[in-house]
Design an enzyme around this catalytic site. Structure first.
Site, PDB file in Angstrom:
ATOM      1  N   HIS A   1       0.948  -0.651  -0.133  1.00  0.00           N
ATOM      2  CA  HIS A   1      -0.086   0.514   0.210  1.00  0.00           C
ATOM      3  C   HIS A   1       0.952   0.787  -0.563  1.00  0.00           C
ATOM      4  O   HIS A   1       0.578   2.336   0.639  1.00  0.00           O
ATOM      5  CB  HIS A   1      -0.856   0.123   1.741  1.00  0.00           C
TER       6      HIS A   1
ATOM      7  N   GLU B   1      -7.209 -12.395   5.246  1.00  0.00           N
ATOM      8  CA  GLU B   1      -8.197 -11.265   5.224  1.00  0.00           C
ATOM      9  C   GLU B   1      -9.120 -11.529   4.529  1.00  0.00           C
ATOM     10  O   GLU B   1      -9.705 -10.247   4.147  1.00  0.00           O
ATOM     11  CB  GLU B   1      -6.724 -10.069   4.893  1.00  0.00           C
TER      12      GLU B   1
ATOM     13  N   ASP C   1      -9.069  -5.531   6.052  1.00  0.00           N
ATOM     14  CA  ASP C   1      -9.584  -6.127   5.195  1.00  0.00           C
ATOM     15  C   ASP C   1     -10.646  -7.411   5.479  1.00  0.00           C
ATOM     16  O   ASP C   1     -11.540  -7.802   4.755  1.00  0.00           O
ATOM     17  CB  ASP C   1      -8.464  -6.917   3.699  1.00  0.00           C
TER      18      ASP C   1
HETATM   19  C1  3PY Z   1      -4.640  -5.546   7.786  1.00  0.00           C
HETATM   20  O1  3PY Z   1      -5.612  -5.625   8.595  1.00  0.00           O
HETATM   21  O2  3PY Z   1      -6.496  -5.629   5.843  1.00  0.00           O
HETATM   22  C2  3PY Z   1      -3.759  -5.301   7.053  1.00  0.00           C
HETATM   23  O3  3PY Z   1      -4.093  -5.803   5.470  1.00  0.00           O
HETATM   24  C3  3PY Z   1      -3.028  -5.105   7.776  1.00  0.00           C
HETATM   25  O4  3PY Z   1      -1.325  -5.093   7.809  1.00  0.00           O
HETATM   26 MG    MG Z   2      -4.720  -6.143   4.487  1.00  0.00          MG
END
Ligand code: 3PY
Ligand code: MG
Length: 264
Positions: A46, A150, A176
């Site tokens: 990111h 995630e 996510d």
């Molecule tokens: C999230 O919380 O989606 C992440 O990728 C944290 O690293």
């Molecule tokens: Mg993430």
């Protein structure tokens, strides 16, 4: 050859705490490597961090006595090969939702006979303080593989993902994960669907001898997650530490704004 101390710690069942490096800046990497975290993850998913920035920071982190990890921009063989060949000691791979996606990570990260990582480069061995033949013989054992859990699809497939040989850590991305549940992205959530998802990951990881991990926003949350059984725990990022401390100072002198700062 320097040993991957994070792998050793996790294998012994101990917790290992690190943070994210979101800045491309070598000075910040160099200073963060002296704080005492077990590992630092260079963030390429990111951020504008390039392969060149990342290679410089892997060297500075390792020289500071800390294990250099990287979150690759996405689950591709090209990303994984280039960060390992330029000195990362382990990879964090985003959004691994199926057994096939987990197998693809292991295939890309390991040399023959386990995978098809191509042989080449020189920075990998230099960063482990060894020569290429020694590195090639030991890399399959030394490289840490962290898969990000995630998405609700990954929770549904968690047993199959944890059963893939070669996986060291299943690491929850709470933001996510909550987004994939149709809720606003957050680090902490008492919503039963979220709480149950975390329990399922802890259980599956334990059953398959994989270390469970999670990203948290601050130190008290890290303490709670370690007590709950999570081993690989990331506390925010250097940007998160910087902004939260700056905001705390302004709030303290009565000059704070109501605007939220980035949490990681
Ligand atoms: C999230 O919380 O989606 C992440 O990728 C944290 O690293
Ligand atoms: Mg993430």
């Amino acid at each position: 050859m320097k040993p991957n101390t994070v792998k050793e710690k996790l294998k012994r069942g101990e917790p290992s705490v690190g943070t994210w490096l979101n800045l491309a800046d070598p000075m910040s990497a160099r200073l963060m490597a002296r704080v005492g975290f077990d590992w630092l993850t260079v963030e390429m998913e990111h951020t504008p961090v390039t392969f060149e920035h990342a290679a410089t920071n892997f060297a500075l982190i390792a020289a500071g006595g800390t294990v250099p990890l990287v979150r690759v921009p996405w689950n591709t063989g090209e990303n994984i090969k280039r960060v390992l060949d330029t000195g990362a000691w382990g990879i964090v791979v985003p959004m691994v939702n199926t057994r096939a996606e987990a197998e693809a990570v292991v295939y890309a990260a390991k040399y023959h006979p386990i995978g098809n990582r191509s042989v080449g480069g020189s920075l990998h061995a230099a960063n482990f303080d060894t020569d290429p033949p020694t590195y090639y013989a030991a890399a399959n054992e030394q490289i840490l593989i962290v898969l990000m859990i995630e998405h609700v699809e990954a929770i549904r497939n968690i047993e199959e993902i944890c059963a893939v040989p070669g996986i060291d850590v299943v690491f929850i991305g709470p933001n996510d994960l909550t987004k994939s549940m149709g809720k606003p992205p957050v680090f902490e959530n008492s919503d039963p669907e979220f709480v149950e998802a975390l329990e399922r990951v802890l259980e599956a990881a334990k059953k398959h001898g994989v270390a469970p991990g999670i990203h948290v926003a601050d130190a008290p949350a890290a303490r709670r997650r370690i007590d709950q059984g999570f081993q690989f725990v990331a506390i925010t990022s250097e940007v998160g530490f910087l902004l939260s401390k700056a905001k705390e100072a302004l709030d303290f002198v009565g000059q704070g704004s109501t605007r939220e700062v980035a949490r990681y």
